[in-house]
Design a protein around this motif. Structure first.
Motif, PDB file in Angstrom:
ATOM      1  N   GLU A  14       0.835  -1.197   0.000  1.00 47.49           N
ATOM      2  CA  GLU A  14       0.000   0.000   0.000  1.00 47.49           C
ATOM      3  C   GLU A  14       0.873   1.251   0.000  1.00 47.49           C
ATOM      4  OE1 GLU A  14      -3.426   1.891   2.806  1.00 47.49           O
ATOM      5  OE2 GLU A  14      -3.425  -0.286   2.534  1.00 47.49           O
ATOM      6  N   ASN A  15       1.976   1.210   0.756  1.00 53.16           N
ATOM      7  CA  ASN A  15       2.877   2.365   0.799  1.00 53.16           C
ATOM      8  C   ASN A  15       3.521   2.610  -0.554  1.00 53.16           C
ATOM      9  OD1 ASN A  15       2.313   2.877   3.465  1.00 53.16           O
ATOM     10  ND2 ASN A  15       4.098   1.774   4.243  1.00 53.16           N
ATOM     11  N   THR A  16       3.859   1.540  -1.276  1.00 56.04           N
ATOM     12  CA  THR A  16       4.441   1.683  -2.613  1.00 56.04           C
ATOM     13  C   THR A  16       3.438   2.335  -3.542  1.00 56.04           C
ATOM     14  OG1 THR A  16       5.733  -0.335  -2.263  1.00 56.04           O
ATOM     15  CG2 THR A  16       5.542   0.457  -4.515  1.00 56.04           C
ATOM     16  N   ASN A  17       2.199   1.885  -3.498  1.00 53.67           N
ATOM     17  CA  ASN A  17       1.149   2.477  -4.329  1.00 53.67           C
ATOM     18  C   ASN A  17       0.952   3.960  -4.001  1.00 53.67           C
ATOM     19  OD1 ASN A  17       0.641   0.111  -5.724  1.00 53.67           O
ATOM     20  ND2 ASN A  17      -0.997  -0.523  -4.341  1.00 53.67           N
ATOM     21  N   ASP A  18       0.978   4.278  -2.715  1.00 58.19           N
ATOM     22  CA  ASP A  18       0.818   5.669  -2.303  1.00 58.19           C
ATOM     23  C   ASP A  18       1.969   6.526  -2.803  1.00 58.19           C
ATOM     24  OD1 ASP A  18      -1.491   4.914  -0.989  1.00 58.19           O
ATOM     25  OD2 ASP A  18      -0.474   4.678   0.949  1.00 58.19           O
ATOM     26  N   LEU A  19       3.183   6.006  -2.728  1.00 58.82           N
ATOM     27  CA  LEU A  19       4.351   6.730  -3.206  1.00 58.82           C
ATOM     28  C   LEU A  19       4.278   6.931  -4.716  1.00 58.82           C
ATOM     29  CD1 LEU A  19       7.054   8.072  -2.673  1.00 58.82           C
ATOM     30  CD2 LEU A  19       8.130   5.821  -2.873  1.00 58.82           C
ATOM     31  N   GLN A  20       3.837   5.899  -5.430  1.00 56.47           N
ATOM     32  CA  GLN A  20       3.696   6.025  -6.880  1.00 56.47           C
ATOM     33  C   GLN A  20       2.662   7.090  -7.230  1.00 56.47           C
ATOM     34  OE1 GLN A  20       2.758   2.000  -8.016  1.00 56.47           O
ATOM     35  NE2 GLN A  20       4.898   1.514  -8.496  1.00 56.47           N
ATOM     36  N   LEU A  21       1.540   7.090  -6.509  1.00 58.06           N
ATOM     37  CA  LEU A  21       0.501   8.090  -6.762  1.00 58.06           C
ATOM     38  C   LEU A  21       1.017   9.490  -6.437  1.00 58.06           C
ATOM     39  CD1 LEU A  21      -2.376   8.719  -7.633  1.00 58.06           C
ATOM     40  CD2 LEU A  21      -3.064   8.425  -5.241  1.00 58.06           C
ATOM     41  N   GLU A  22       1.704   9.631  -5.335  1.00 58.91           N
ATOM     42  CA  GLU A  22       2.263  10.935  -4.951  1.00 58.91           C
ATOM     43  C   GLU A  22       3.250  11.442  -6.011  1.00 58.91           C
ATOM     44  OE1 GLU A  22       5.222  12.388  -1.462  1.00 58.91           O
ATOM     45  OE2 GLU A  22       3.499  11.208  -0.801  1.00 58.91           O
ATOM     46  N   SER A  24       3.266  10.540  -9.176  1.00 57.78           N
ATOM     47  CA  SER A  24       2.489  10.837 -10.385  1.00 57.78           C
ATOM     48  C   SER A  24       1.780  12.180 -10.285  1.00 57.78           C
ATOM     49  CB  SER A  24       1.471   9.725 -10.652  1.00 57.78           C
ATOM     50  OG  SER A  24       2.126   8.531 -10.998  1.00 57.78           O
ATOM     51  N   VAL A  25       1.229  12.482  -9.126  1.00 56.25           N
ATOM     52  CA  VAL A  25       0.542  13.763  -8.928  1.00 56.25           C
ATOM     53  C   VAL A  25       1.546  14.910  -9.066  1.00 56.25           C
ATOM     54  CG1 VAL A  25      -0.632  15.219  -7.218  1.00 56.25           C
ATOM     55  CG2 VAL A  25      -1.376  12.860  -7.582  1.00 56.25           C
ATOM     56  N   LEU A  87      -1.384   7.664 -14.938  1.00 54.05           N
ATOM     57  CA  LEU A  87      -2.021   8.511 -13.931  1.00 54.05           C
ATOM     58  C   LEU A  87      -3.498   8.198 -13.744  1.00 54.05           C
ATOM     59  CD1 LEU A  87      -1.868  10.861 -11.932  1.00 54.05           C
ATOM     60  CD2 LEU A  87      -2.433  12.382 -13.833  1.00 54.05           C
ATOM     61  N   PHE A  88      -4.264   8.158 -14.823  1.00 53.65           N
ATOM     62  CA  PHE A  88      -5.702   7.941 -14.691  1.00 53.65           C
ATOM     63  C   PHE A  88      -6.027   6.585 -14.050  1.00 53.65           C
ATOM     64  CE2 PHE A  88      -6.768  11.072 -18.372  1.00 53.65           C
ATOM     65  CZ  PHE A  88      -6.453  12.133 -17.559  1.00 53.65           C
ATOM     66  N   PRO A  89      -5.375   5.492 -14.448  1.00 53.25           N
ATOM     67  CA  PRO A  89      -5.657   4.232 -13.755  1.00 53.25           C
ATOM     68  C   PRO A  89      -5.310   4.286 -12.259  1.00 53.25           C
ATOM     69  CG  PRO A  89      -4.597   3.793 -15.856  1.00 53.25           C
ATOM     70  CD  PRO A  89      -4.533   5.283 -15.636  1.00 53.25           C
ATOM     71  N   GLU A  98     -14.435   4.262 -11.448  1.00 53.96           N
ATOM     72  CA  GLU A  98     -14.186   3.535 -12.690  1.00 53.96           C
ATOM     73  C   GLU A  98     -13.287   4.372 -13.591  1.00 53.96           C
ATOM     74  OE1 GLU A  98     -15.207   0.415 -13.464  1.00 53.96           O
ATOM     75  OE2 GLU A  98     -15.913   0.365 -11.392  1.00 53.96           O
ATOM     76  N   PRO A  99     -12.430   3.707 -14.366  1.00 58.33           N
ATOM     77  CA  PRO A  99     -11.607   4.468 -15.307  1.00 58.33           C
ATOM     78  C   PRO A  99     -12.430   5.285 -16.300  1.00 58.33           C
ATOM     79  CG  PRO A  99     -10.746   2.244 -15.069  1.00 58.33           C
ATOM     80  CD  PRO A  99     -12.059   2.302 -14.318  1.00 58.33           C
ATOM     81  N   ASP A 100     -13.716   4.917 -16.503  1.00 56.53           N
ATOM     82  CA  ASP A 100     -14.583   5.678 -17.402  1.00 56.53           C
ATOM     83  C   ASP A 100     -14.816   7.105 -16.893  1.00 56.53           C
ATOM     84  OD1 ASP A 100     -14.758   3.512 -19.033  1.00 56.53           O
ATOM     85  OD2 ASP A 100     -16.750   2.894 -18.360  1.00 56.53           O
TER      86      ASP A 100
END
Length: 172
Positions: A14-22, A24-25, A87-89, A98-100
């Motif tokens: 979860e921390n890796t995903n959060d870091l990736q999102l941060e 990307s933002v 980014l969007f996914p 949803e990605p839509d």
């Protein structure tokens, strides 16, 4: 001796995903600022073209505008490809949407792209010297693209703010 670790060797948490999102933002914000600056310059140049009655100067300005639009389209294409693939996914997953959700963004991007390409085609087909009326019509395509993209960037910035606010609320 291995000096670096492949991102694929790091277990996804979860921390890796959060870091990736941060990350990307942050990238999205940086790229948006650069794109908005380019777009603002194109808009200002298009307004000059629309209001310049002197044909020789107008023709020089519209050729310079062509170069700026071409460079902007290159930068924008790279940015949108990255947004759609990464980014969007990530944002959809994080927001639980949803990605839509991002379909409207893609449609607006397509509309702006049509305006930009219409300008480029019109300029390529034009006979020089270009008259004021024709140049004004071409510049109008760019002003329309500016309106669509400016709105789109503002809405995306709001999504980035929402992502940041939500991640901060969870202590990330």
């Amino acid at each position: 001796m291995k000096l670096h670790v492949s991102i694929h060797d790091i277990p996804v948490t979860e921390n890796t995903n959060d870091l990736q999102l941060e990350t990307s933002v942050a990238r999205a914000r940086e790229e948006h600022e650069a794109l908005k600056n380019e777009l603002r310059s194109i808009y200002e140049q298009a307004c000059v073209v629309r209001n310049d009655p002197e044909e020789k100067r107008l023709n020089r300005e519209i050729r310079q505008l062509h170069d700026c639009v071409k460079l902007f389209m290159k930068h924008w294409a790279a940015h949108t490809q990255w947004e759609e693939s990464e980014l969007f996914p990530q944002a959809a997953t994080f927001l639980g949407a949803e990605p839509d959700l991002f379909l409207l963004m893609e449609q607006e991007y397509e509309l702006a792209d049509q305006y930009l390409r219409t300008f480029m085609r019109a300029l390529e087909k034009a006979r020089y010297p270009i008259g004021h009326e024709e140049a004004s019509k071409m510049a109008s395509y760019l002003i329309q693209a500016y309106a669509v993209l400016n709105n789109r960037f503002r809405e995306e910035d709001e999504i980035m703010l929402d992502l940041t606010d939500r991640s901060n609320a969870y202590g990330f």
